[in-house]
Structure formats: structure tokens, C-alpha cells
Design a protein around this motif. Structure first.
Motif, mmCIF file in Angstrom:
data_model
loop_
_atom_site.group_PDB
_atom_site.id
_atom_site.type_symbol
_atom_site.label_atom_id
_atom_site.label_comp_id
_atom_site.label_asym_id
_atom_site.label_seq_id
_atom_site.Cartn_x
_atom_site.Cartn_y
_atom_site.Cartn_z
ATOM 1 N N ALA A 192 0.828 -1.208 0.000
ATOM 2 C CA ALA A 192 0.000 0.000 0.000
ATOM 3 C C ALA A 192 0.861 1.256 0.000
ATOM 4 O O ALA A 192 0.511 2.276 -0.614
ATOM 5 N N LEU A 200 -5.738 3.241 2.585
ATOM 6 C CA LEU A 200 -6.544 2.548 1.587
ATOM 7 C C LEU A 200 -8.033 2.843 1.747
ATOM 8 O O LEU A 200 -8.538 2.986 2.860
ATOM 9 N N VAL A 244 -12.050 -0.679 -0.365
ATOM 10 C CA VAL A 244 -11.517 -2.029 -0.171
ATOM 11 C C VAL A 244 -12.600 -3.062 -0.459
ATOM 12 O O VAL A 244 -13.734 -2.950 0.007
ATOM 13 N N ALA A 282 -8.224 -2.367 -3.905
ATOM 14 C CA ALA A 282 -8.309 -1.186 -3.054
ATOM 15 C C ALA A 282 -7.679 -0.004 -3.789
ATOM 16 O O ALA A 282 -6.970 -0.176 -4.789
ATOM 17 N N ARG A 323 -5.582 3.811 -3.083
ATOM 18 C CA ARG A 323 -4.938 4.693 -2.115
ATOM 19 C C ARG A 323 -5.664 6.031 -2.114
ATOM 20 O O ARG A 323 -5.981 6.592 -3.174
#
Length: 211
Positions: A142, A186, A189, A207, A209
Motif C-alpha cells: 500500500a 486505503l 476495499v 483497493a 490509495r
């Protein structure tokens, strides 16, 4: 890095008749590429799409010989592939040269967790296929995303007949979702269980960012 484990994977990748999880890309990879243009009506045509994607960057974590790397680079994305097996990366680079997308490829042989912890690179799309047993890998992945970047994370489901050995934990879809939802950068999701065929059942996490 476990040298015995690396030797094992080098041996497996040296056998061109034994591509561990198959040679075809996961179908979700093309969906992830298309997702870089969220407004379907605004997606460019093939030539324009390639030109637009050439300004974006992707990374394939644990790439192996490139089953998921190839469609990223062929679509026009500037693509980095990272794997701890030099044999796998060599196969990937040879394929890229033979098929003409080597200029869009950077192949890196490295311990994946160490590389993710130390790289300063950021990507519009992060793809990871079948990375099991690496603590903290999801949160590190991530961290590699540009704001608004997309994450595609694919794992063997606990009930899948195919996958890592029994001593390696396979999280459920609920565990994968909870782990990703707990990463504050995130959003959007989603974790789904996907039955491929009688040999494969996967968990597919997507997901974004936060911008």
C-alpha cells in the motif's frame, strides 16, 4: 533470505515446462488496467489508451516469470517486476525482449519485503499474485501506491486445493478484507472469493490509495 528457498524456486523456474501457477495472467489484471480510467465513457481507444497508459507506472510484486507482468507492459504501462529468483527474472527479461516490450520493463532481483521497505518508487498500479507468508507485505505494498493508485492482491484461498504448503497460513477473505481496511491510506476495499476451476480458488483484494 532463505538460500534453500531461493534455490528451490530457481530450480522450478529453470524448468520451462513447469510454470508454477500457470502462464495465463489473472483475468483481474486487465480489469485493473481498465480501472485506471474509472469513467468508462472516457477510456481512450487502443492507440490513445496505450499512449495514456505509457505515462503511468505499475509494479508486479513476486512476478515470477511474468504471467501478470506481460499484460501490464504490453498495455503500455512502465512496468517493474520484482522477484527473489534470478532465474525467473532472466526468463521474464528474455520474453520481453523476444516479444518487443522490454523497453517498458524493469526487472529486479531482490528480497521482496526488503525492497518494498527501502524503495522510494511509487506506482499507479500495484499487482501481487500469490504472495503468502510474508509479514507486513500488504501494508508495504500500500505504501508503494501513488495517491489514487490501485492495488490488486491475489491469494490462494484456504479451501483451494492448490497453493502453499500447509504450514503457511492462508487468510480467509474476511481476514484479508480486515487487514486491508485497517490500513489507513486505503479506501474502496473489496475482497472476493473467486473459483477459477477445480484446482484453484482465489481471494481477490482490490483497493485504492486515498488521494
Amino acid at each position: 533470505m532463505d538460500r534453500d528457498l531461493r534455490a528451490k524456486w530457481n530450480e522450478r523456474w529453470a524448468d520451462h515446462d513447469s510454470d508454477v501457477d500457470g502462464t495465463d495472467p489473472n483475468p483481474e489484471v486487465e480489469e485493473a488496467i481498465a480501472g485506471l480510467f474509472p469513467d468508462a465513457s472516457a477510456r481512450p481507444g487502443s492507440e490513445e489508451r496505450g499512449n495514456a497508459l505509457s505515462t503511468l507506472r505499475a509494479v508486479d510484486l513476486g512476478s515470477g516469470a511474468g504471467r501478470n507482468t506481460a499484460p501490464l507492459a504490453r498495455a503500455g504501462l512502465q512496468t517493474t517486476a520484482v522477484d527473489f529468483s534470478p532465474v525467473a527474472i532472466a526468463r521474464l527479461c528474455a520474453r520481453a525482449a523476444a516479444e518487443g516490450w522490454d523497453e517498458r520493463l524493469i526487472g529486479i532481483t531482490a528480497d521482496l519485503v526488503t525492497w518494498m521497505q527501502t524503495t522510494a518508487e511509487r506506482y499507479d498500479l500495484v499487482v501481487a499474485g500469490y504472495i503468502h507468508g510474508l509479514d507486513g507485505a500488504l501494508s508495504q505494498a500500500a505504501r508503494l501506491l501513488e495517491p489514487g493508485g490501485r492495488l490488486l492482491w491475489i491469494l490462494h484461498a484456504p479451501e483451494s486445493p492448490h497453493g502453499p504448503p500447509p504450514h503457511i497460513h492462508r487468510p480467509s477473505a474476511e481476514e484479508v478484507f480486515a487487514g486491508a481496511a485497517g490500513i489507513d491510506v486505503l479506501t474502496d476495499v473489496r475482497a472476493d472469493t473467486v473459483v477459477r476451476d477445480e484446482r484453484f480458488t482465489d481471494i481477490v483484494l482490490t483497493a485504492t490509495r486515498r488521494a
